[in-house]
Design a protein around this motif. Structure first.
Motif, PDB file in Angstrom:
ATOM      1  N   LEU A   1     -11.530   6.398   6.011  1.00  0.00           N
ATOM      2  CA  LEU A   1     -11.110   5.010   5.836  1.00  0.00           C
ATOM      3  C   LEU A   1     -10.600   4.388   7.133  1.00  0.00           C
ATOM      4  N   THR A   2     -10.223   5.229   8.083  1.00  0.00           N
ATOM      5  CA  THR A   2      -9.629   4.691   9.309  1.00  0.00           C
ATOM      6  C   THR A   2     -10.639   3.913  10.158  1.00  0.00           C
TER       7      THR A   2
ATOM      8  N   SER B   1      -4.499  -7.658   6.843  1.00  0.00           N
ATOM      9  CA  SER B   1      -3.536  -8.488   7.568  1.00  0.00           C
ATOM     10  C   SER B   1      -2.141  -8.333   6.984  1.00  0.00           C
ATOM     11  N   MET B   2      -2.048  -7.874   5.737  1.00  0.00           N
ATOM     12  CA  MET B   2      -0.745  -7.684   5.083  1.00  0.00           C
ATOM     13  C   MET B   2      -0.268  -6.235   5.159  1.00  0.00           C
ATOM     14  N   THR B   3      -1.205  -5.282   5.162  1.00  0.00           N
ATOM     15  CA  THR B   3      -0.817  -3.864   5.087  1.00  0.00           C
ATOM     16  C   THR B   3      -1.100  -3.102   6.369  1.00  0.00           C
ATOM     17  N   GLY B   4      -1.906  -3.667   7.252  1.00  0.00           N
ATOM     18  CA  GLY B   4      -2.339  -2.927   8.423  1.00  0.00           C
ATOM     19  C   GLY B   4      -3.519  -2.024   8.102  1.00  0.00           C
ATOM     20  N   ARG B   5      -4.074  -1.411   9.137  1.00  0.00           N
ATOM     21  CA  ARG B   5      -5.204  -0.517   8.944  1.00  0.00           C
ATOM     22  C   ARG B   5      -4.724   0.814   8.377  1.00  0.00           C
ATOM     23  N   PHE B   6      -5.677   1.610   7.885  1.00  0.00           N
ATOM     24  CA  PHE B   6      -5.339   2.921   7.327  1.00  0.00           C
ATOM     25  C   PHE B   6      -4.853   3.834   8.460  1.00  0.00           C
TER      26      PHE B   6
ATOM     27  N   ARG C   1       0.843  -1.207   0.000  1.00  0.00           N
ATOM     28  CA  ARG C   1       0.000   0.000   0.000  1.00  0.00           C
ATOM     29  C   ARG C   1       0.868   1.243   0.000  1.00  0.00           C
ATOM     30  N   LYS C   2       0.444   2.247  -0.758  1.00  0.00           N
ATOM     31  CA  LYS C   2       1.085   3.560  -0.741  1.00  0.00           C
ATOM     32  C   LYS C   2       0.023   4.607  -0.424  1.00  0.00           C
ATOM     33  N   GLY C   3       0.408   5.588   0.381  1.00  0.00           N
ATOM     34  CA  GLY C   3      -0.519   6.656   0.680  1.00  0.00           C
ATOM     35  C   GLY C   3      -0.471   7.045   2.148  1.00  0.00           C
ATOM     36  N   PRO C   4      -1.179   8.133   2.486  1.00  0.00           N
ATOM     37  CA  PRO C   4      -2.081   8.854   1.582  1.00  0.00           C
ATOM     38  C   PRO C   4      -1.312   9.692   0.561  1.00  0.00           C
TER      39      PRO C   4
END
Length: 328
Positions: free
Chosen positions: A245-246, A321-326, A139-142
């Motif tokens: 999104l959080t 589970s791979m990127t974590g929450r926002f 994931r990339k962002g914000p």
């Protein structure tokens, strides 16, 4: 040039008169020519379900057509690997001809019937399933794409293409449950090699087409034959404009890799050729009468429609589970 235009379910031909001005054309005089009395058969078979076939009549382009005109009373014979496998039964509720047979991988499946005085038949081979070996996510962002708090998820889907044969596929990925968790964002196929190859193929006839679809895209093993290949596609999830999104703790995605027959691939590519809402030359010019008419691929001998086959592998992924929450 004279051209008769008939609608036939999923397979349709749309002709446009290329003149510098508009002109009224009386199409009724073309009725009764080749096409009006053809039978349309449409069926997509796979090892996970029994065989079902839709049989419909064609209709003339200028006629009012509000619903499909199903044909009952046909004697449709099924063959598997050249052996008779029974007659399909007509189900009045679904308006489909059905068989209890489930084809297996590598089976050669055929249909044969008579409509009017014409023999109508088709055949295709069920491909072997090619499995998804792994799916990874980053994931990339914000960052700023459409809003100031968007995120880009990059998915890497690994599979191994069988050696020494032509193979064809269709990739689709979506939210596992649209009513729970982060909803599906915009799919982005642009940077993946196989879809660049698809674009090169289509651009030979329709310059400007780019690999985009909300439903999924077909591809061949051209350039990856016999190799373990990782498909790289993206999803753009918008988080700005007050959308938080959080608050989400779930983001589940389903990845579907269809192994499809060559006829199915040709049909799907012909659909891409024929899309009048695309950003390519065909879509941009069709209303001006410049684009050439394109019809969908058809493999029904003595009739119209598509008879094709696929095998499917599915993998579900818990993205968070791979990127974590926002991040907040």
């Amino acid at each position: 040039m004279k051209q008769t235009i008939f609608g036939f379910g999923l397979c349709a031909a749309i002709a446009v008169a290329a003149t510098g001005c508009y002109q009224d054309i009386d199409l009724d005089k073309y009725k009764g020519r080749n096409g009006e009395h053809l039978l349309t058969l449409n069926s997509i078979v796979n090892p996970d379900s029994t065989i079902a076939v839709a049989a419909t009549r064609t209709y003339f382009f200028s006629d009012v057509h509000n619903e499909r005109d199903y044909v009952s009373g046909l004697n449709i014979q099924l063959t598997v690997n050249g052996e008779e496998a029974g007659e399909l039964e007509f189900d009045a509720g679904s308006q489909l001809y059905r068989s209890a047979v489930k084809p297996r991988e590598h089976d050669i499946v055929g249909l044969r019937t008579v409509y009017g005085d014409a023999v109508v038949e088709c055949v295709d081979t069920v491909p072997a399933k090619v499995g998804i070996e792994s799916v990874s996510v980053s994931r990339k962002g914000p960052l700023s794409v459409y809003t100031d708090r968007d995120y880009i998820f990059t998915y890497e889907i690994t599979f191994t293409d069988p050696v020494g044969e032509e193979n064809y596929y269709f990739l689709h990925y979506d939210a596992t449950d649209w009513h729970k968790g982060v909803r599906m964002g915009e799919r982005d196929y642009t940077y993946e090699y196989v879809f660049q190859q698809l674009a090169n193929h289509i651009n030979a006839n329709i310059p400007g087409w780019e690999p985009y679809s909300p439903y999924g895209l077909p591809f061949s093993d051209r350039g990856i034959d016999g190799k373990t290949h990782t498909l790289v596609v993206r999803e753009i999830v918008q988080g700005g404009n007050g959308f938080d999104l959080t608050r989400y703790s779930e983001m589940d995605r389903t990845f579907k890799l269809f192994s499809i027959s060559k006829d199915y691939y040709q049909y799907l590519v012909s659909v891409l050729y024929s899309k009048s809402d695309s950003d390519g030359l065909h879509g941009g010019m069709i209303d001006l009468g410049i684009a050439e008419p394109v019809k969908y691929f058809c493999n029904i001998n003595g009739g119209l429609g598509i008879f094709a086959a696929y095998a499917l592998d599915v993998k579900d992924v818990d993205v968070m589970s791979m990127t974590g929450r926002f991040p907040k």
